[in-house]
Design a protein around this motif. Structure first.
Motif, PDB file in Angstrom:
ATOM      1  N   GLY A 354      -4.958  23.409 -55.246  1.00  0.00           N
ATOM      2  CA  GLY A 354      -4.051  23.561 -56.367  1.00  0.00           C
ATOM      3  C   GLY A 354      -2.589  23.444 -55.998  1.00  0.00           C
ATOM      4  O   GLY A 354      -1.716  23.479 -56.874  1.00  0.00           O
ATOM      5  N   VAL A 355      -2.314  23.329 -54.694  1.00  0.00           N
ATOM      6  CA  VAL A 355      -0.930  23.153 -54.219  1.00  0.00           C
ATOM      7  C   VAL A 355      -0.719  21.700 -53.822  1.00  0.00           C
ATOM      8  O   VAL A 355       0.145  21.012 -54.369  1.00  0.00           O
ATOM      9  CB  VAL A 355      -0.629  24.089 -53.031  1.00  0.00           C
ATOM     10  CG1 VAL A 355       0.797  23.856 -52.515  1.00  0.00           C
ATOM     11  CG2 VAL A 355      -0.829  25.544 -53.442  1.00  0.00           C
ATOM     12  N   VAL A 356      -1.505  21.218 -52.858  1.00  0.00           N
ATOM     13  CA  VAL A 356      -1.442  19.810 -52.466  1.00  0.00           C
ATOM     14  C   VAL A 356      -2.644  19.079 -53.062  1.00  0.00           C
ATOM     15  O   VAL A 356      -3.572  19.700 -53.589  1.00  0.00           O
ATOM     16  CB  VAL A 356      -1.421  19.649 -50.930  1.00  0.00           C
ATOM     17  CG1 VAL A 356      -0.237  20.400 -50.337  1.00  0.00           C
ATOM     18  CG2 VAL A 356      -2.731  20.119 -50.297  1.00  0.00           C
ATOM     19  N   ASP A 357      -2.631  17.776 -52.988  1.00  0.00           N
ATOM     20  CA  ASP A 357      -3.713  16.964 -53.540  1.00  0.00           C
ATOM     21  C   ASP A 357      -4.741  16.569 -52.494  1.00  0.00           C
ATOM     22  O   ASP A 357      -5.938  16.451 -52.800  1.00  0.00           O
ATOM     23  CB  ASP A 357      -3.137  15.686 -54.171  1.00  0.00           C
ATOM     24  CG  ASP A 357      -2.157  15.988 -55.269  1.00  0.00           C
ATOM     25  OD1 ASP A 357      -2.591  16.284 -56.392  1.00  0.00           O
ATOM     26  OD2 ASP A 357      -0.934  15.950 -55.000  1.00  0.00           O
ATOM     27  N   VAL A 358      -4.276  16.341 -51.262  1.00  0.00           N
ATOM     28  CA  VAL A 358      -5.130  15.789 -50.208  1.00  0.00           C
ATOM     29  C   VAL A 358      -4.942  16.609 -48.938  1.00  0.00           C
ATOM     30  O   VAL A 358      -3.814  16.939 -48.569  1.00  0.00           O
ATOM     31  CB  VAL A 358      -4.779  14.309 -49.921  1.00  0.00           C
ATOM     32  CG1 VAL A 358      -5.679  13.736 -48.836  1.00  0.00           C
ATOM     33  CG2 VAL A 358      -4.853  13.473 -51.190  1.00  0.00           C
ATOM     34  N   LEU A 359      -6.053  16.928 -48.270  1.00  0.00           N
ATOM     35  CA  LEU A 359      -6.001  17.507 -46.936  1.00  0.00           C
ATOM     36  C   LEU A 359      -6.444  16.449 -45.943  1.00  0.00           C
ATOM     37  O   LEU A 359      -7.561  15.929 -46.023  1.00  0.00           O
ATOM     38  CB  LEU A 359      -6.918  18.722 -46.824  1.00  0.00           C
ATOM     39  CG  LEU A 359      -6.469  20.020 -47.486  1.00  0.00           C
ATOM     40  CD1 LEU A 359      -7.490  21.117 -47.233  1.00  0.00           C
ATOM     41  CD2 LEU A 359      -5.094  20.459 -46.996  1.00  0.00           C
ATOM     42  N   SER A 360      -5.567  16.125 -45.012  1.00  0.00           N
ATOM     43  CA  SER A 360      -5.900  15.201 -43.944  1.00  0.00           C
ATOM     44  C   SER A 360      -6.390  16.023 -42.763  1.00  0.00           C
ATOM     45  O   SER A 360      -5.733  16.989 -42.354  1.00  0.00           O
ATOM     46  CB  SER A 360      -4.673  14.374 -43.556  1.00  0.00           C
ATOM     47  OG  SER A 360      -5.009  13.330 -42.680  1.00  0.00           O
ATOM     48  N   ILE A 361      -7.558  15.673 -42.234  1.00  0.00           N
ATOM     49  CA  ILE A 361      -8.149  16.489 -41.170  1.00  0.00           C
ATOM     50  C   ILE A 361      -8.226  15.698 -39.871  1.00  0.00           C
ATOM     51  O   ILE A 361      -8.359  14.483 -39.868  1.00  0.00           O
ATOM     52  CB  ILE A 361      -9.541  17.022 -41.565  1.00  0.00           C
ATOM     53  CG1 ILE A 361     -10.508  15.880 -41.892  1.00  0.00           C
ATOM     54  CG2 ILE A 361      -9.427  17.982 -42.739  1.00  0.00           C
ATOM     55  CD1 ILE A 361     -11.933  16.338 -42.138  1.00  0.00           C
ATOM     56  N   ASP A 362      -8.122  16.437 -38.775  1.00  0.00           N
ATOM     57  CA  ASP A 362      -8.181  15.791 -37.463  1.00  0.00           C
ATOM     58  C   ASP A 362      -9.637  15.517 -37.082  1.00  0.00           C
ATOM     59  O   ASP A 362     -10.573  15.837 -37.828  1.00  0.00           O
ATOM     60  CB  ASP A 362      -7.462  16.634 -36.406  1.00  0.00           C
ATOM     61  CG  ASP A 362      -8.057  18.024 -36.258  1.00  0.00           C
ATOM     62  OD1 ASP A 362      -9.290  18.140 -36.156  1.00  0.00           O
ATOM     63  OD2 ASP A 362      -7.286  19.015 -36.241  1.00  0.00           O
ATOM     64  N   GLN A 363      -9.819  14.937 -35.904  1.00  0.00           N
ATOM     65  CA  GLN A 363     -11.134  14.449 -35.499  1.00  0.00           C
ATOM     66  C   GLN A 363     -12.033  15.533 -34.929  1.00  0.00           C
ATOM     67  O   GLN A 363     -13.172  15.247 -34.533  1.00  0.00           O
ATOM     68  CB  GLN A 363     -10.968  13.335 -34.452  1.00  0.00           C
ATOM     69  CG  GLN A 363     -10.385  13.785 -33.120  1.00  0.00           C
ATOM     70  CD  GLN A 363      -8.874  13.678 -33.079  1.00  0.00           C
ATOM     71  OE1 GLN A 363      -8.203  13.770 -34.110  1.00  0.00           O
ATOM     72  NE2 GLN A 363      -8.326  13.462 -31.887  1.00  0.00           N
ATOM     73  N   HIS A 364     -11.567  16.775 -34.893  1.00  0.00           N
ATOM     74  CA  HIS A 364     -12.342  17.832 -34.246  1.00  0.00           C
ATOM     75  C   HIS A 364     -13.268  18.559 -35.215  1.00  0.00           C
ATOM     76  O   HIS A 364     -13.630  19.715 -34.980  1.00  0.00           O
ATOM     77  CB  HIS A 364     -11.388  18.811 -33.557  1.00  0.00           C
ATOM     78  CG  HIS A 364     -10.518  18.160 -32.533  1.00  0.00           C
ATOM     79  ND1 HIS A 364     -11.022  17.569 -31.391  1.00  0.00           N
ATOM     80  CD2 HIS A 364      -9.180  17.947 -32.496  1.00  0.00           C
ATOM     81  CE1 HIS A 364     -10.032  17.044 -30.685  1.00  0.00           C
ATOM     82  NE2 HIS A 364      -8.910  17.259 -31.331  1.00  0.00           N
ATOM     83  N   MET A 365     -13.642  17.891 -36.281  1.00  0.00           N
ATOM     84  CA  MET A 365     -14.595  18.445 -37.244  1.00  0.00           C
ATOM     85  C   MET A 365     -15.408  17.316 -37.824  1.00  0.00           C
ATOM     86  O   MET A 365     -14.896  16.214 -38.033  1.00  0.00           O
ATOM     87  CB  MET A 365     -13.851  19.188 -38.356  1.00  0.00           C
ATOM     88  CG  MET A 365     -14.712  19.529 -39.569  1.00  0.00           C
ATOM     89  SD  MET A 365     -13.864  20.558 -40.773  1.00  0.00           S
ATOM     90  CE  MET A 365     -14.259  22.167 -40.106  1.00  0.00           C
ATOM     91  N   CYS A 366     -16.695  17.565 -38.083  1.00  0.00           N
ATOM     92  CA  CYS A 366     -17.528  16.564 -38.740  1.00  0.00           C
ATOM     93  C   CYS A 366     -17.069  16.402 -40.183  1.00  0.00           C
ATOM     94  O   CYS A 366     -16.863  17.390 -40.890  1.00  0.00           O
ATOM     95  CB  CYS A 366     -18.991  16.982 -38.701  1.00  0.00           C
ATOM     96  SG  CYS A 366     -19.704  17.065 -37.051  1.00  0.00           S
TER      97      CYS A 366
END
Length: 445
Positions: A354-366
């Motif tokens: 509800g604050v940002v639209d997109v979460l960009s995630i790093d490679q250390h998670m499936c």
């Protein structure tokens, strides 16, 4: 101003004006189709239909011409629709998904490209990033060659700091250097209300016109070039990351000076973060008003923090930054990238849904695990291929990793394809081509 680009006479003396003009004159030719030979069999998306097609795998190596004005003889146009990345970034609340997966890469304008190095080896960073003709060319080189769904303008997260009275440079072989010894004298600098030593709070986005008019010129030029072709992204550094860079004076392994302030003088760090938040929010608004259609917030130093520290020293300031940006530019979607943040992704979802639209995630998670964590939150995911897949993998591995990541994200059109971090120097250019092409063409029956 210390941020002003070099005068035209100085550029003419180096021959740079003529060199950049040669590349810029060809920008209108970048929308031709991809006619390279094909090998292999896989599922692709063509004109909105799932069909069995051949994999395009020709080399996208740059031209051997040494002039910075050169562009590859072969390029790849972005397949339609041109607003795909923008629509997917805005799709979280509706739950809708797009025709295919949009793709761009962090650090896609970088030294892995020969054409980029022809500039970086001749001209210092701030001259390149603060001269609109050069910054425009460097931003577009990768798009002309690979046809990503987004162009992010060539600059640095430290670029707005001089407007606040904090000078920096980027030294070849050493990286960013922030001047002023803030690790020792931040409290004194914050106490000064005016003069050269003051740390100024920028309260209106229009103030950046005087010191950062080159940003407006670059973004306006890029918007003209990308209109009807792809989405134009702007970006800022998160307040915590900029504060840590400034206090440490550059890159650091453990942010010791900043953490000392966190524990011993938190009120000093929090006042610095507050001023940065206001100023960076205005800088983001300045970018949006200059043509940026989407803003990514880079929290590059979030990996230095525990989850509890992230809650205290990142979250309130990111929320405030986005609130100010939303108030001025309600239609501009916001992406947040916390380097190392996959370790506390559930916390990110709790705090930033509800604050940002997109979460960009790093490679250390499936990606599949990340999808389950964000399910129902209204957040769109971005990421998260390991940059080393492109650095050392072969074509088959690159393409297979892209397909698996899209599948794990829920299928085509459900997320924004990217890396878990920036493109690494030394990455083969053809692997970037395979990455972009596979993301855009892969589909499921």
């Amino acid at each position: 101003s210390t941020c002003a680009p070099p005068p035209a006479t100085a550029l003419a003396a180096t021959g740079l004006v003529a060199l950049v003009a040669g590349a810029a004159s060809r920008s209108s030719r970048q929308r031709r189709g991809d006619t390279r030979p094909s090998t292999g069999r896989r599922k692709t998306l063509v004109a909105g239909r799932s069909v069995q097609a051949s994999a395009v795998a020709a080399s996208s190596a740059p031209s051997s011409t040494a002039s910075p004005s050169s562009t590859p003889s072969e390029g790849r146009a972005t397949p339609p629709p041109s607003d795909l990345l923008l629509r997917v970034a805005q799709s979280g609340s509706s739950g809708a998904f797009a025709e295919r997966t949009p793709v761009w890469l962090m650090r896609q304008a970088g030294r892995y490209m020969r054409a980029f190095r022809e500039y970086s080896e001749r001209f210092p960073f701030r001259q390149r990033s603060e001269t609109p003709s050069i910054a425009t060319e460097l931003s577009l080189q990768c798009h002309r060659q690979y046809g990503m769904d987004g162009v992010i303008f060539f600059s640095d997260i430290l670029t707005p700091l001089p407007a606040m009275g904090i000078e920096f440079d980027v030294v070849r072989g050493r990286g960013p250097l922030v001047h002023g010894d803030l690790g020792r004298c931040l409290e004194d600098r914050l106490a000064v209300r005016d003069g050269l030593s003051a740390i100024t709070e920028i309260e209106d986005w229009g103030e950046f016109e005087a010191t950062h008019g080159f940003i407006r010129e670059t973004l306006e030029a890029l918007r003209r070039e990308t209109e009807g072709a792809c989405t134009l992204l702007g970006f800022v550094g998160a307040p915590w990351t900029l504060a840590a860079y400034a206090v440490e004076g550059g890159s650091t392994r453990d942010a010791t000076s900043t953490k000392r302030l966190m524990y011993q003088r938190p009120e000093i760090l929090e006042e610095f973060l507050r001023r940065l938040t206001v100023s960076i929010a205005q800088y983001a608004i300045f970018q949006a008003n200059s043509g940026a259609q989407c803003i990514q917030i880079f929290d590059s130093w979030a990996h230095h923090l525990t989850p509890e520290q992230w809650l205290q020293f990142c979250v309130p300031y990111v929320k405030s930054l986005v609130e100010m940006l939303r108030a001025a530019c309600p239609d501009v979607p916001v992406i947040y990238f916390a380097n190392g943040g996959s370790a506390f992704l559930p916390l990110q979802v709790d705090e930033l849904a509800g604050v940002v639209d997109v979460l960009s995630i790093d490679q250390h998670m499936c990606m599949a695990d990340a999808r389950h964590i964000v399910d129902g939150s209204g957040l769109v995911l971005q990421g998260n291929v390991d940059p080393y897949v492109l650095r050392y993998g072969d074509e088959a591995l690159v393409r297979d990793t892209v397909r698996r990541t899209i599948d794990d994200a829920g299928g085509p059109g459900r997320h924004i394809m990217n890396l878990g971090h920036g493109v690494l120097q030394g990455t083969p250019e053809e692997n970037v081509s395979f990455f972009v092409e596979e993301a855009q063409m892969y589909s499921q029956v």
